[in-house]
Write a protein that holds these residues in place. Structure first.
Motif, short mmCIF file in Angstrom:
data_model
loop_
_atom_site.label_atom_id
_atom_site.label_comp_id
_atom_site.label_asym_id
_atom_site.label_seq_id
_atom_site.Cartn_x
_atom_site.Cartn_y
_atom_site.Cartn_z
N LEU A 195 43.57 34.68 34.19
CA LEU A 195 43.16 35.60 33.11
C LEU A 195 42.79 34.86 31.84
N LEU B 218 42.66 35.36 42.92
CA LEU B 218 43.61 34.59 42.11
C LEU B 218 42.94 34.27 40.79
N ASP B 219 43.63 34.53 39.70
CA ASP B 219 43.03 34.28 38.38
C ASP B 219 44.16 34.10 37.37
N ARG C 79 39.73 34.13 30.87
CA ARG C 79 38.53 34.72 30.27
C ARG C 79 38.86 36.06 29.63
N TYR D 19 40.96 21.28 29.20
CA TYR D 19 41.06 22.49 30.03
C TYR D 19 39.86 22.57 30.98
N SER E 284 23.60 27.63 40.80
CA SER E 284 22.94 28.77 40.17
C SER E 284 22.59 28.47 38.72
N1 LIG Z 1 27.62 33.25 34.99
C1 LIG Z 1 26.71 32.32 35.10
O1 LIG Z 1 25.62 32.43 34.52
C2 LIG Z 1 26.95 31.12 36.00
C3 LIG Z 1 25.88 30.27 36.29
C4 LIG Z 1 26.09 29.18 37.14
C5 LIG Z 1 27.33 28.96 37.70
N2 LIG Z 1 28.36 29.78 37.38
C6 LIG Z 1 29.65 29.50 37.99
O2 LIG Z 1 30.10 30.67 38.61
C7 LIG Z 1 31.53 30.73 38.60
C8 LIG Z 1 31.96 32.06 38.03
O3 LIG Z 1 31.49 32.19 36.70
P1 LIG Z 1 31.56 33.56 35.92
O4 LIG Z 1 30.28 33.78 35.26
O5 LIG Z 1 32.13 34.60 36.83
O6 LIG Z 1 32.62 33.17 34.80
P2 LIG Z 1 33.89 34.03 34.31
O7 LIG Z 1 34.41 33.31 33.12
O8 LIG Z 1 33.54 35.45 34.18
O9 LIG Z 1 34.89 33.87 35.55
C9 LIG Z 1 35.68 32.73 35.75
C10 LIG Z 1 37.09 33.22 36.02
O10 LIG Z 1 37.92 32.07 36.23
C11 LIG Z 1 39.16 32.32 35.61
N3 LIG Z 1 39.80 31.04 35.33
C12 LIG Z 1 39.52 30.15 34.33
N4 LIG Z 1 40.36 29.11 34.39
C13 LIG Z 1 41.17 29.32 35.47
C14 LIG Z 1 42.23 28.59 36.04
N5 LIG Z 1 42.62 27.41 35.53
N6 LIG Z 1 42.84 29.11 37.12
C15 LIG Z 1 42.47 30.32 37.64
N7 LIG Z 1 41.48 31.05 37.13
C16 LIG Z 1 40.81 30.55 36.06
C17 LIG Z 1 38.83 33.10 34.35
O11 LIG Z 1 39.93 33.83 33.85
C18 LIG Z 1 37.71 34.00 34.85
O12 LIG Z 1 38.21 35.24 35.28
C19 LIG Z 1 31.97 29.52 37.76
O13 LIG Z 1 32.31 28.48 38.64
C20 LIG Z 1 30.74 29.12 36.99
O14 LIG Z 1 30.73 27.75 36.71
C21 LIG Z 1 28.20 30.86 36.55
#
Ligand SMILES: NC(=O)c1ccc[n+]([C@@H]2O[C@H](COP(=O)([O-])OP(=O)(O)OC[C@H]3O[C@@H](n4cnc5c(N)ncnc54)[C@H](O)[C@@H]3O)[C@@H](O)[C@H]2O)c1
Length: 345
Positions: A35, A32-33, A37, A92, A196
């Motif tokens: 979109l 579920l997303d 990002r 947001y 992480s």
């Molecule tokens: N990438 C990193 O370095 C990192 C480090 C620590 C923690 N995290 C955590 O890991 C998770 C994933 O991060 P990521 O790197 O894949 O980020 P990302 O931005 O690539 O993925 C997040 C996804 O959530 C979607 N999204 C945003 N708002 C939304 C909403 N209201 N409803 C449904 N979907 C929504 C976005 O479209 C995106 O596809 C997050 O919770 C982030 O906080 C990431």
């Protein structure tokens, strides 16, 4: 198993979905997303081609979650930028990262499904980390030996103080973790929290404020303007997304062993790089490029390296080096250079 991955078109979510569908073809995987990002829409077709169900939905709205059928939920949706709290997107950030998580917890509770929450090292306050004593070498900071709780010779443990400001992003995640504890204690939810640091790997649509390894590699490959903030000695440990996936795969197949626990999960000291060291690796593996410096950016941390000792006792350690991660990212961008240009340029 029926797995729902919220934020499933994002970097971590889509990598998890692809892994589970490949390794366990009989599992029903739904992503579920909304979109939000940039680039996440590129994942829809490949995911659907693998037999993964895509639902355009928003975690901010419970109605988008309440009728979905699943027996495990991985919450990987977020506004993951630490800078987001500074701008107009503040609401947001809060609505997605905190209220959205509550909606996920309620949906999971309704289904009696366990939850895996991907939290962040940003729950640890900036003042706690930046006020430690550091040894400053030509290329990087290293923590000087000290008796501070949560600081070891390997990095930061789960015992690091949570007392202080940490950015709005970090606070939405910590508040989410606290709510998970309440849902566990009061409502009987089963959940695992993985905190992480920096997660990286092929498939990440990195930008200045989130996904720095990809951002750096892409700026070299497309010859884009790039600047080192501050002295470039800031250090982060780098966790390849495949190592994180290996951990989550282990956790979802042995929920009771991990349930109720919070883990620091990262690349560790051996896989830590300063920006200068990252820049040198890009020069070694991509091309030569002159990178100027800029004043230090707000909300920056001098150092974050994970002490994986707690999770190591559960049988997991990272295996992919920071250098291999950079090469993986660089190869992915080079192999898809024209298709990815609109994202990175
Ligand atoms: N990438 C990193 O370095 C990192 C480090 C620590 C923690 N995290 C955590 O890991 C998770 C994933 O991060 P990521 O790197 O894949 O980020 P990302 O931005 O690539 O993925 C997040 C996804 O959530 C979607 N999204 C945003 N708002 C939304 C909403 N209201 N409803 C449904 N979907 C929504 C976005 O479209 C995106 O596809 C997050 O919770 C982030 O906080 C990431």
């Amino acid at each position: 198993m029926k797995i729902l991955i919220t934020g499933g078109c994002g970097f971590v979510g889509s990598s998890l979905a692809k892994h589970f569908k490949t390794r366990y073809p009989s599992y029903e995987i739904t992503v579920l997303d909304n979109l939000y990002r940039k680039g996440s829409e590129l994942n829809i077709e490949p995911l659907e081609k693998m037999g993964i169900t895509f639902i355009k939905g928003d975690v901010r709205f419970y109605d988008d979650l309440k009728d979905l059928d699943f027996d495990l939920l991985i919450e990987a949706s977020a506004e993951p930028s630490v800078m987001a709290g500074k701008g107009a997107d503040r609401r947001y950030l809060i609505d997605t990262n905190f209220n959205g998580l509550i909606n996920c917890l309620d949906a999971a509770l309704e289904k009696e499904a366990p939850v895996i929450f991907i939290s962040t090292s940003r729950v640890y306050p900036m003042s706690v980390i930046n006020s430690l004593k550091y040894i400053v070498t030509e290329d990087r900071y290293d923590v000087a030996s000290c008796n501070t709780a949560g600081v070891s010779e390997n990095g930061f443990t789960e015992k690091l103080s949570l007392d202080g400001a940490r950015s709005l992003y970090g606070t939405t995640k910590l508040a989410g973790e606290m709510m998970i504890t309440e849902y566990i204690e009061t409502l009987g939810l089963k959940a695992i929290v993985n905190r992480s640091g920096l997660i990286a790997g092929a498939g990440q649509f990195g930008k200045t404020d989130q996904g720095v390894i990809t951002h750096w590699a892409a700026s070299y490959i497309y010859d884009k303007k790039l600047a080192i903030f501050g002295n470039g000695k800031q250090v982060r440990d780098i966790l390849h997304v495949k190592d994180l996936i290996r951990l989550i795969d282990m956790q979802i197949h042995d929920i009771d062993k991990f349930a109720g626990e919070t883990f620091n999960v990262g690349g560790g000291l051996d896989n830590s790089l300063s920006i200068r060291e990252l820049d040198d690796l890009c020069k070694k593996h991509i091309c030569d490029k002159k990178v100027p410096t800029k004043p230090i950016r707000e909300l920056d941390l001098k150092y974050y390296v994970t002490d994986n000792n707690k999770i190591a006792h559960y049988g997991w350690m990272p295996e992919i080096s920071a250098e291999e991660t950079l090469i993986d990212i660089a190869n992915w961008i080079k192999d898809n250079k024209e298709d990815l240009r609109w994202i990175f340029v």
